[in-house]
Design a protein around this motif. Sequence first.
Motif, PDB file in Angstrom:
ATOM      1  N   GLY A  62       0.791  -1.221   0.000  1.00  0.00           N
ATOM      2  CA  GLY A  62       0.000   0.000   0.000  1.00  0.00           C
ATOM      3  C   GLY A  62       0.827   1.277   0.000  1.00  0.00           C
ATOM      4  O   GLY A  62       0.455   2.266  -0.628  1.00  0.00           O
ATOM      5  N   LEU A  63       1.951   1.267   0.704  1.00  0.00           N
ATOM      6  CA  LEU A  63       2.808   2.455   0.713  1.00  0.00           C
ATOM      7  C   LEU A  63       3.442   2.697  -0.655  1.00  0.00           C
ATOM      8  O   LEU A  63       3.587   3.848  -1.085  1.00  0.00           O
ATOM      9  N   ASP A  64       3.826   1.617  -1.336  1.00  0.00           N
ATOM     10  CA  ASP A  64       4.359   1.757  -2.699  1.00  0.00           C
ATOM     11  C   ASP A  64       3.326   2.423  -3.607  1.00  0.00           C
ATOM     12  O   ASP A  64       3.655   3.296  -4.402  1.00  0.00           O
ATOM     13  N   VAL A  65       2.088   1.962  -3.483  1.00  0.00           N
ATOM     14  CA  VAL A  65       1.003   2.527  -4.294  1.00  0.00           C
ATOM     15  C   VAL A  65       0.822   4.007  -3.958  1.00  0.00           C
ATOM     16  O   VAL A  65       0.747   4.857  -4.844  1.00  0.00           O
ATOM     17  N   ALA A  66       0.764   4.325  -2.657  1.00  0.00           N
ATOM     18  CA  ALA A  66       0.543   5.706  -2.224  1.00  0.00           C
ATOM     19  C   ALA A  66       1.622   6.649  -2.744  1.00  0.00           C
ATOM     20  O   ALA A  66       1.331   7.788  -3.123  1.00  0.00           O
ATOM     21  N   LYS A  67       2.859   6.192  -2.791  1.00  0.00           N
ATOM     22  CA  LYS A  67       3.958   7.030  -3.272  1.00  0.00           C
ATOM     23  C   LYS A  67       3.809   7.372  -4.750  1.00  0.00           C
ATOM     24  O   LYS A  67       4.263   8.414  -5.204  1.00  0.00           O
ATOM     25  N   LYS A  68       3.175   6.484  -5.516  1.00  0.00           N
ATOM     26  CA  LYS A  68       3.031   6.697  -6.957  1.00  0.00           C
ATOM     27  C   LYS A  68       1.752   7.458  -7.330  1.00  0.00           C
ATOM     28  O   LYS A  68       1.634   7.964  -8.430  1.00  0.00           O
ATOM     29  N   ILE A  69       0.807   7.539  -6.408  1.00  0.00           N
ATOM     30  CA  ILE A  69      -0.471   8.176  -6.724  1.00  0.00           C
ATOM     31  C   ILE A  69      -0.333   9.633  -7.168  1.00  0.00           C
ATOM     32  O   ILE A  69      -1.005  10.039  -8.116  1.00  0.00           O
ATOM     33  N   PRO A  70       0.512  10.461  -6.544  1.00  0.00           N
ATOM     34  CA  PRO A  70       0.611  11.854  -7.009  1.00  0.00           C
ATOM     35  C   PRO A  70       1.013  11.989  -8.481  1.00  0.00           C
ATOM     36  O   PRO A  70       0.699  12.999  -9.109  1.00  0.00           O
ATOM     37  N   GLU A  71       1.671  10.987  -9.036  1.00  0.00           N
ATOM     38  CA  GLU A  71       2.010  11.005 -10.461  1.00  0.00           C
ATOM     39  C   GLU A  71       0.775  10.799 -11.326  1.00  0.00           C
ATOM     40  O   GLU A  71       0.756  11.171 -12.497  1.00  0.00           O
ATOM     41  N   LYS A  72      -0.263  10.185 -10.752  1.00  0.00           N
ATOM     42  CA  LYS A  72      -1.467   9.819 -11.506  1.00  0.00           C
ATOM     43  C   LYS A  72      -2.635  10.770 -11.261  1.00  0.00           C
ATOM     44  O   LYS A  72      -3.495  10.934 -12.108  1.00  0.00           O
ATOM     45  N   CYS A  73      -2.681  11.352 -10.056  1.00  0.00           N
ATOM     46  CA  CYS A  73      -3.823  12.171  -9.661  1.00  0.00           C
ATOM     47  C   CYS A  73      -3.344  13.169  -8.615  1.00  0.00           C
ATOM     48  O   CYS A  73      -2.854  12.764  -7.562  1.00  0.00           O
ATOM     49  N   ASP A  74      -3.480  14.443  -8.898  1.00  0.00           N
ATOM     50  CA  ASP A  74      -2.896  15.430  -7.991  1.00  0.00           C
ATOM     51  C   ASP A  74      -3.829  15.915  -6.885  1.00  0.00           C
ATOM     52  O   ASP A  74      -3.380  16.549  -5.944  1.00  0.00           O
ATOM     53  N   GLU A  75      -5.115  15.636  -6.945  1.00  0.00           N
ATOM     54  CA  GLU A  75      -6.028  16.060  -5.881  1.00  0.00           C
ATOM     55  C   GLU A  75      -6.764  14.837  -5.356  1.00  0.00           C
ATOM     56  O   GLU A  75      -7.857  14.507  -5.828  1.00  0.00           O
ATOM     57  N   ILE A  76      -6.184  14.179  -4.371  1.00  0.00           N
ATOM     58  CA  ILE A  76      -6.773  12.960  -3.847  1.00  0.00           C
ATOM     59  C   ILE A  76      -6.446  12.840  -2.359  1.00  0.00           C
ATOM     60  O   ILE A  76      -5.399  13.290  -1.907  1.00  0.00           O
ATOM     61  N   VAL A  77      -7.361  12.242  -1.618  1.00  0.00           N
ATOM     62  CA  VAL A  77      -7.169  11.961  -0.199  1.00  0.00           C
ATOM     63  C   VAL A  77      -6.941  10.456  -0.081  1.00  0.00           C
ATOM     64  O   VAL A  77      -7.658   9.660  -0.695  1.00  0.00           O
ATOM     65  N   LEU A  78      -5.935  10.042   0.711  1.00  0.00           N
ATOM     66  CA  LEU A  78      -5.627   8.621   0.870  1.00  0.00           C
ATOM     67  C   LEU A  78      -5.998   8.157   2.269  1.00  0.00           C
ATOM     68  O   LEU A  78      -5.721   8.844   3.247  1.00  0.00           O
ATOM     69  N   PHE A  79      -6.606   6.970   2.358  1.00  0.00           N
ATOM     70  CA  PHE A  79      -6.878   6.326   3.635  1.00  0.00           C
ATOM     71  C   PHE A  79      -6.266   4.943   3.611  1.00  0.00           C
ATOM     72  O   PHE A  79      -6.385   4.218   2.628  1.00  0.00           O
ATOM     73  N   PHE A  80      -5.593   4.561   4.707  1.00  0.00           N
ATOM     74  CA  PHE A  80      -4.974   3.248   4.808  1.00  0.00           C
ATOM     75  C   PHE A  80      -5.673   2.439   5.863  1.00  0.00           C
ATOM     76  O   PHE A  80      -6.100   2.914   6.863  1.00  0.00           O
TER      77      PHE A  80
END
Length: 80
Positions: A62-80
């Motif tokens: 999940g942390l690997d995914v979270a680190k890459k998310i800003p490259e895909k979507c710049d306005e998003i809230v993450l919950f783990f």
Amino acid sequence: MNKTDLVVIDDDDGILWLMEEILIEKYSYKTCQSGLTGLQCIEEYQPRLAIIDLKLGGGMNGLDVAKKIPEKCDEIVLFF
């Protein structure tokens, strides 16, 4: 580009089923069973929220995914 409210990324079918039961009537959502498909879904649908399993299997946690998310979507809230 399609738009959806949230993306749930979890490799546990039971968790995905439960999330669908909770979300189905009020939100537009996508569920994904791996980090790679989750990232593809986030890029395509640009959700406002992502719920991610930290212990996600399949080579990307999940942390690997979270680190890459800003490259895909710049306005998003993450919950783990």
